[in-house]
Design a protein around this motif. Sequence first.
Motif, PDB file in Angstrom:
ATOM      1  N   THR A  68       0.844  -1.203   0.000  1.00 19.94           N
ATOM      2  CA  THR A  68       0.000   0.000   0.000  1.00 19.94           C
ATOM      3  C   THR A  68       0.881   1.255   0.000  1.00 19.94           C
ATOM      4  OG1 THR A  68      -1.724  -1.182   1.171  1.00 19.94           O
ATOM      5  CG2 THR A  68      -1.807   1.210   1.308  1.00 19.94           C
ATOM      6  N   ALA A  69       1.950   1.204   0.780  1.00 18.66           N
ATOM      7  CA  ALA A  69       2.845   2.358   0.878  1.00 18.66           C
ATOM      8  C   ALA A  69       3.556   2.622  -0.443  1.00 18.66           C
ATOM      9  CB  ALA A  69       3.863   2.136   1.986  1.00 18.66           C
ATOM     10  N   VAL A  70       3.811   1.590  -1.192  1.00 17.95           N
ATOM     11  CA  VAL A  70       4.481   1.787  -2.487  1.00 17.95           C
ATOM     12  C   VAL A  70       3.482   2.306  -3.528  1.00 17.95           C
ATOM     13  CG1 VAL A  70       5.637   0.586  -4.414  1.00 17.95           C
ATOM     14  CG2 VAL A  70       6.302   0.093  -2.049  1.00 17.95           C
ATOM     15  N   VAL A  71       2.324   1.668  -3.626  1.00 15.34           N
ATOM     16  CA  VAL A  71       1.418   2.026  -4.738  1.00 15.34           C
ATOM     17  C   VAL A  71       0.708   3.361  -4.540  1.00 15.34           C
ATOM     18  CG1 VAL A  71       1.045  -0.372  -5.450  1.00 15.34           C
ATOM     19  CG2 VAL A  71      -0.579   0.693  -3.865  1.00 15.34           C
ATOM     20  N   ASN A  72       0.625   3.841  -3.311  1.00 15.38           N
ATOM     21  CA  ASN A  72      -0.112   5.087  -3.095  1.00 15.38           C
ATOM     22  C   ASN A  72       0.723   6.354  -3.238  1.00 15.38           C
ATOM     23  OD1 ASN A  72      -3.132   4.941  -2.052  1.00 15.38           O
ATOM     24  ND2 ASN A  72      -2.064   3.048  -1.513  1.00 15.38           N
ATOM     25  N   PHE A  73       2.049   6.208  -3.193  1.00 11.42           N
ATOM     26  CA  PHE A  73       2.862   7.426  -3.210  1.00 11.42           C
ATOM     27  C   PHE A  73       3.772   7.530  -4.427  1.00 11.42           C
ATOM     28  CE2 PHE A  73       1.935   6.202   1.195  1.00 11.42           C
ATOM     29  CZ  PHE A  73       1.072   7.247   1.481  1.00 11.42           C
ATOM     30  N   LEU A  74       3.808   6.479  -5.233  1.00 14.22           N
ATOM     31  CA  LEU A  74       4.793   6.461  -6.318  1.00 14.22           C
ATOM     32  C   LEU A  74       4.166   6.236  -7.681  1.00 14.22           C
ATOM     33  CD1 LEU A  74       7.432   4.262  -4.450  1.00 14.22           C
ATOM     34  CD2 LEU A  74       7.459   6.754  -4.713  1.00 14.22           C
ATOM     35  N   SER A  75       4.975   6.473  -8.699  1.00 15.78           N
ATOM     36  CA  SER A  75       4.582   6.214 -10.092  1.00 15.78           C
ATOM     37  C   SER A  75       5.708   5.394 -10.725  1.00 15.78           C
ATOM     38  CB  SER A  75       4.434   7.528 -10.850  1.00 15.78           C
ATOM     39  OG  SER A  75       3.535   8.382 -10.159  1.00 15.78           O
ATOM     40  N   ALA A  76       5.387   4.676 -11.794  1.00 19.35           N
ATOM     41  CA  ALA A  76       6.409   3.865 -12.477  1.00 19.35           C
ATOM     42  C   ALA A  76       7.547   4.779 -12.923  1.00 19.35           C
ATOM     43  CB  ALA A  76       5.789   3.151 -13.662  1.00 19.35           C
TER      44      ALA A  76
END
Length: 377
Positions: A68-76
């Motif tokens: 959750t922490a990765v997908v909510n704050f970052l972009s590819a």
Amino acid sequence: MKKYYLLTPGPTPIPPEVALKEAMPILHHRTSEFGQIFKDTAEGLKYVFCTQQEVYILAGSGTAAMETAVVNFLSAGDEIIVASCGIFGDRWKNIAKAYGVKVIDVSVPYGEAVKPEEIEKALKENPNVKAVFTTFTETSTGVANDIKAIGKIVAGFKAILVVDAVSGLGGQEFLTDAWEVDVVVSGSQKGFMLAPGLAFITVSKKAWELAEKSTLPKFYFDLKKYKKSYLTDETPFTPPVTLIVSLNQAIKMIQSEGLENMWAQYALLAKATRAAMQGLGLELFAKVPCEVVTSVKVDESIGSKIVKLLRDNYGVSIAGGQGAMKGKIIRFAHMGYIGKADLLVGISCLEMALTQLGVNVKCGAGIGIAEEVLLKG
Ligand SMILES: Cc1ncc(COP(=O)(O)O)c(C=O)c1O
């Protein structure tokens, strides 16, 4: 009949008062009765996380909150720094890779603590970095990282600080707001004295700003949905109601004990365990040991055998090493609903198991030292 003693660094044993709550009739989650429990629990979580921010509850294990922490704050294509010192720190890298996020690696060898100055150097050299990911207590090695120092550094950059406190929270001082940690993830099955199945995540204002720019795919773990539901004391999807009702009980117990008292208690258990292991002539693995789990070097020829013998012969579950540390270390937990007597049972049985395996230890040498440390308090 076998009696079980759970001294593993998660799951940990749970108090009977908490277990009984899981046996209560199921409440419907869209009712005022459950809403009130949810509200109290969410407030209680702020106490445990030492934060004024909302703490979101997810159905899933600690890794669900990590993802959750990765997908909510970052972009590819985004760049992040990962400061890892073990298997769980490495998990940040693996999740990032799965989503096409570029990792700048400032990891250290297992057994050591991450180096705040290396994080600072990497932040200076890579001005586009969106986030720094690290671990509070690295359960796989027993090391504690200096999150306070790292928080101070990261606060001076535009990157956010994301910390995995899955095993440390509740067991060792961790001040989300005071240490300027933007995102903290944790799980139910360790310091919270609860069954596995819940994950928690906090989000600072700085992190919400970054969330606005994030384009990684998300649906179930989209935190905006959780933020919206939080306003009405709900979760966006059916929550594990029994776990939340039992979490409510566990938090009441933590509040009545007092966090500081709990931290002091685990610190004492950790000190006694470390002293006992050294008294048995064993070497500690962690260079900067945490207060929730003690890792000890053992001869590779008997590493796995110790864990098996303790479990099969004595009903005592401890953990062995993971990954590259398999067979090389054993790990004793002193977190959650683990007390002095549990620890003494574990140490005593370890002495017997080592003797059975032909290791030259003096039965009573470790336990005697542990008792002295515990008596001094
Ligand atoms: C520090 C740390 N991070 C992450 C995890 C992963 O949590 P889970 O197994 O609940 O997904 C664990 C579990 O052992 C852990 O100790």
